[in-house]
Design a protein around this motif. Sequence first.
Motif, PDB file in Angstrom:
ATOM      1  N   UNK A 350      -5.546   2.485  12.459  1.00 59.43           N
ATOM      2  CA  UNK A 350      -6.988   2.603  12.278  1.00 59.43           C
ATOM      3  C   UNK A 350      -7.672   2.552  10.680  1.00 59.43           C
ATOM      4  N   UNK A 351      -8.549   3.633  10.737  1.00 59.14           N
ATOM      5  CA  UNK A 351      -9.216   3.291   9.554  1.00 59.14           C
ATOM      6  C   UNK A 351      -9.192   4.822   9.003  1.00 59.14           C
ATOM      7  N   UNK A 352      -8.162   6.038   9.299  1.00 55.87           N
ATOM      8  CA  UNK A 352      -7.982   7.012   7.547  1.00 55.87           C
ATOM      9  C   UNK A 352      -7.282   6.537   6.652  1.00 55.87           C
ATOM     10  N   UNK A 353      -7.582   7.186   5.392  1.00 57.81           N
ATOM     11  CA  UNK A 353      -7.692   6.702   4.288  1.00 57.81           C
ATOM     12  C   UNK A 353      -6.096   6.367   4.413  1.00 57.81           C
ATOM     13  N   UNK A 354      -5.236   5.534   3.270  1.00 63.86           N
ATOM     14  CA  UNK A 354      -4.555   5.521   2.945  1.00 63.86           C
ATOM     15  C   UNK A 354      -3.391   6.170   1.918  1.00 63.86           C
ATOM     16  N   UNK A 355      -1.819   6.490   1.976  1.00 65.11           N
ATOM     17  CA  UNK A 355      -1.534   7.763   1.458  1.00 65.11           C
ATOM     18  C   UNK A 355      -0.471   7.340   1.145  1.00 65.11           C
ATOM     19  N   UNK A 356       0.651   6.175   1.426  1.00 64.50           N
ATOM     20  CA  UNK A 356       1.791   5.823   1.160  1.00 64.50           C
ATOM     21  C   UNK A 356       1.507   3.864   1.044  1.00 64.50           C
ATOM     22  N   UNK A 357       2.282   3.482  -0.113  1.00 60.86           N
ATOM     23  CA  UNK A 357       2.784   2.092  -0.567  1.00 60.86           C
ATOM     24  C   UNK A 357       3.970   1.892  -0.743  1.00 60.86           C
ATOM     25  N   UNK A 358       4.699   1.049  -0.097  1.00 64.05           N
ATOM     26  CA  UNK A 358       6.108   0.416   0.442  1.00 64.05           C
ATOM     27  C   UNK A 358       6.369  -0.824   0.409  1.00 64.05           C
ATOM     28  N   UNK A 359       7.371  -1.415  -0.397  1.00 66.54           N
ATOM     29  CA  UNK A 359       7.951  -2.753   0.240  1.00 66.54           C
ATOM     30  C   UNK A 359       8.871  -2.833   0.883  1.00 66.54           C
ATOM     31  N   UNK A 360       9.580  -4.010   0.338  1.00 62.75           N
ATOM     32  CA  UNK A 360      10.655  -4.484   0.882  1.00 62.75           C
ATOM     33  C   UNK A 360      11.576  -5.227  -0.482  1.00 62.75           C
ATOM     34  N   UNK A 361      10.961  -4.809  -0.962  1.00 66.32           N
ATOM     35  CA  UNK A 361      11.476  -5.479  -2.946  1.00 66.32           C
ATOM     36  C   UNK A 361      11.483  -4.787  -3.788  1.00 66.32           C
ATOM     37  N   UNK A 362      11.410  -3.356  -3.322  1.00 67.04           N
ATOM     38  CA  UNK A 362      11.984  -2.621  -4.624  1.00 67.04           C
ATOM     39  C   UNK A 362      12.518  -2.576  -6.312  1.00 67.04           C
ATOM     40  N   UNK A 363      13.599  -3.237  -5.219  1.00 63.06           N
ATOM     41  CA  UNK A 363      15.327  -3.094  -5.975  1.00 63.06           C
ATOM     42  C   UNK A 363      15.290  -5.034  -5.973  1.00 63.06           C
ATOM     43  N   UNK A 364      14.550  -5.294  -5.697  1.00 58.18           N
ATOM     44  CA  UNK A 364      14.541  -6.906  -5.653  1.00 58.18           C
ATOM     45  C   UNK A 364      13.866  -7.684  -6.459  1.00 58.18           C
ATOM     46  N   UNK A 365      12.594  -6.773  -7.091  1.00 58.31           N
ATOM     47  CA  UNK A 365      11.297  -7.025  -7.701  1.00 58.31           C
ATOM     48  C   UNK A 365      10.945  -5.698  -7.941  1.00 58.31           C
ATOM     49  N   UNK A 366      11.483  -4.828  -9.155  1.00 56.48           N
ATOM     50  CA  UNK A 366      11.314  -3.655  -8.821  1.00 56.48           C
ATOM     51  C   UNK A 366      10.464  -3.568  -9.951  1.00 56.48           C
ATOM     52  N   UNK A 367       9.496  -4.883 -11.449  1.00 57.47           N
ATOM     53  CA  UNK A 367       8.522  -4.930 -11.877  1.00 57.47           C
ATOM     54  C   UNK A 367       7.318  -4.820 -10.584  1.00 57.47           C
ATOM     55  N   UNK A 368       7.193  -5.891 -10.170  1.00 58.36           N
ATOM     56  CA  UNK A 368       6.460  -5.724  -9.395  1.00 58.36           C
ATOM     57  C   UNK A 368       6.172  -5.155  -8.731  1.00 58.36           C
ATOM     58  N   UNK A 369       7.379  -4.144  -7.821  1.00 57.85           N
ATOM     59  CA  UNK A 369       7.004  -3.150  -6.513  1.00 57.85           C
ATOM     60  C   UNK A 369       6.443  -1.588  -7.402  1.00 57.85           C
ATOM     61  N   UNK A 370       7.189  -1.091  -9.088  1.00 57.72           N
ATOM     62  CA  UNK A 370       6.096  -1.003  -9.326  1.00 57.72           C
ATOM     63  C   UNK A 370       4.496  -1.118 -10.671  1.00 57.72           C
ATOM     64  N   UNK A 371       4.418  -2.211 -10.520  1.00 55.74           N
ATOM     65  CA  UNK A 371       2.719  -2.602 -10.666  1.00 55.74           C
ATOM     66  C   UNK A 371       2.174  -1.978  -9.650  1.00 55.74           C
ATOM     67  N   UNK A 372       2.641  -2.636  -8.262  1.00 56.58           N
ATOM     68  CA  UNK A 372       1.643  -1.994  -7.687  1.00 56.58           C
ATOM     69  C   UNK A 372       1.213  -0.736  -7.807  1.00 56.58           C
ATOM     70  N   UNK A 373       2.426   0.038  -7.834  1.00 54.76           N
ATOM     71  CA  UNK A 373       2.611   1.205  -7.197  1.00 54.76           C
ATOM     72  C   UNK A 373       1.836   2.140  -8.263  1.00 54.76           C
ATOM     73  N   UNK A 374       1.689   1.480  -9.091  1.00 50.82           N
ATOM     74  CA  UNK A 374       1.045   2.078 -10.595  1.00 50.82           C
ATOM     75  C   UNK A 374      -0.944   1.939 -10.498  1.00 50.82           C
ATOM     76  N   UNK A 375      -0.693   0.688  -9.922  1.00 49.03           N
ATOM     77  CA  UNK A 375      -2.138   0.265  -9.872  1.00 49.03           C
ATOM     78  C   UNK A 375      -3.030   1.168  -8.494  1.00 49.03           C
ATOM     79  N   UNK A 376      -2.240   1.356  -7.088  1.00 48.71           N
ATOM     80  CA  UNK A 376      -3.110   2.011  -6.670  1.00 48.71           C
ATOM     81  C   UNK A 376      -2.806   3.741  -6.207  1.00 48.71           C
ATOM     82  N   UNK A 377      -2.231   4.687  -7.398  1.00 48.02           N
ATOM     83  CA  UNK A 377      -1.550   5.628  -7.817  1.00 48.02           C
ATOM     84  C   UNK A 377      -3.630   6.361  -7.833  1.00 48.02           C
ATOM     85  N   UNK A 378      -4.522   5.710  -8.500  1.00 51.60           N
ATOM     86  CA  UNK A 378      -5.926   6.474  -8.627  1.00 51.60           C
ATOM     87  C   UNK A 378      -6.155   6.170  -7.097  1.00 51.60           C
ATOM     88  N   UNK A 379      -5.767   5.622  -6.621  1.00 59.61           N
ATOM     89  CA  UNK A 379      -6.873   5.831  -4.847  1.00 59.61           C
ATOM     90  C   UNK A 379      -5.905   7.213  -4.420  1.00 59.61           C
TER      91      UNK A 379
END
Length: 457
Positions: A350-379
């Motif tokens: 659909x087209x309603x708002x995004x409310x959650x971010x998930x990846x399959x590399x939260x543990x394998x690449x925690x730095x990048x996962x955390x960076x993305x999570x932090x960047x989209x929190x303002x939305x």
Amino acid sequence: MIRPSILAAALLSTVAAPVMAQSDPVASAADAALTEDRYAWDFVEGVTTEVGPRQAGTEAEKRGRDWAMAWLTRNGFTNVADEPFRMETWIPGDTHKAEILSPFPQPLVIQPLGNSASTGPEGIEAEVVEFENVDALRAAPDGSLAGKIAYISHAMTPTQDGSQYGFAGPARWVGAGIAASKGAIATVIKAVGTDYHRNPHTGGTSFPDGVAPTPAGALSLPDAANLERMFDRAQGTPIRMKLTLTPRNLGMTTSGNVVGEIVGRDPSLPPVLVACHLDSWWNSPGAFDDAAGCGIVAAAAKHAASGAQPLRTIRVLMAGAEETGLWGSKAYSAAHIDEPIAVGLESDFGADRIWRFESNFREANPTLHARIASAVARFGVANGALVATGGADIDIARDQKTAIIDLQQDGTRYFDLHHTPDDTLDKIDPVQLRQNVAVWTQVVGILANEPGAILPR
């Protein structure tokens, strides 16, 4: 009285995000998209207006691909192509009727399910047997439905994450096949949806190997509720239905996947694959499912490259023939399996708002996962703990066992519209659509400029 130190901290928190955005071209582009994006609306408005419904494997779907290619080219994408593939093609036919003959004669509103067989123009008449859910149908003795029509209900409710689809979906996905294997001459289901309009939700059904397809249709939710009241009131008196569905199989026809790229500075790096599906069912122009998704991913690709050419290529995949069997996703993976991608993500809810971010590399690449999570929190997007599994059209990411991201949209009203005639442009909220583009721009921009492996081996 507010102490100066507290006031200073509060002021700093209000200006930190804009200052960050000003120093980061991707963040600036994402913030601008939140209020100014026009690409996504232009796409979904254009394809629904100028093409309309795009049933898989038909001339209408071909017109949709031609339209999408012209749009991508006009908006600066390169390497735009239609990658054809062959598929078995089912069409709904012209007659879709259900009628209770006794003991309470009246018409019901029904639509055929994909892969349904035809009753023939004369229709069929039989007793209807009620099942509360698929598990009740599975428990029915073999042969017990010989010469009868099975009716399958469910109790789907709205959820933000759409999880009830997995609970109720089997009524459509496998119900007709189970009923046919037990002798039923046809199946009708309570449409898999959450609205109470007389708009049946269509969708594909399936039949096991060795089980011949039978006629199968979905009743609108109010008509299904009416039928269930009839069963309660009849107190054992047989309910007889006349069912007329006239779908047809066209055999093998051609569909295709539309692709286009924003070329990156370093072609040796695997690209970022952003996907959607371009086809819809015949009964609506498919604004929510999934013209909006195609508009969102294409808009994000444009915005993510607006400040500077990205490091990695961003490849847009507008898959064909998703609705009738994920044909495009399978064909794309088969054709490109030896061409590594860095990460796959899809918009198809659909087209309603995004409310959650998930990846399959939260543990394998925690730095990048955390960076993305932090960047989209303002939305207003939360950092999810679930492992991303990806949308239906990124089989290639699963087949290559590479990185996957899910940007979960609010599905509270999605199944009011899903696969119904109500899936039209007016249901899209432009503000929420732009929030999707902003979040996607931020995520795709980070990924497209990431020099290292996104999912380390």
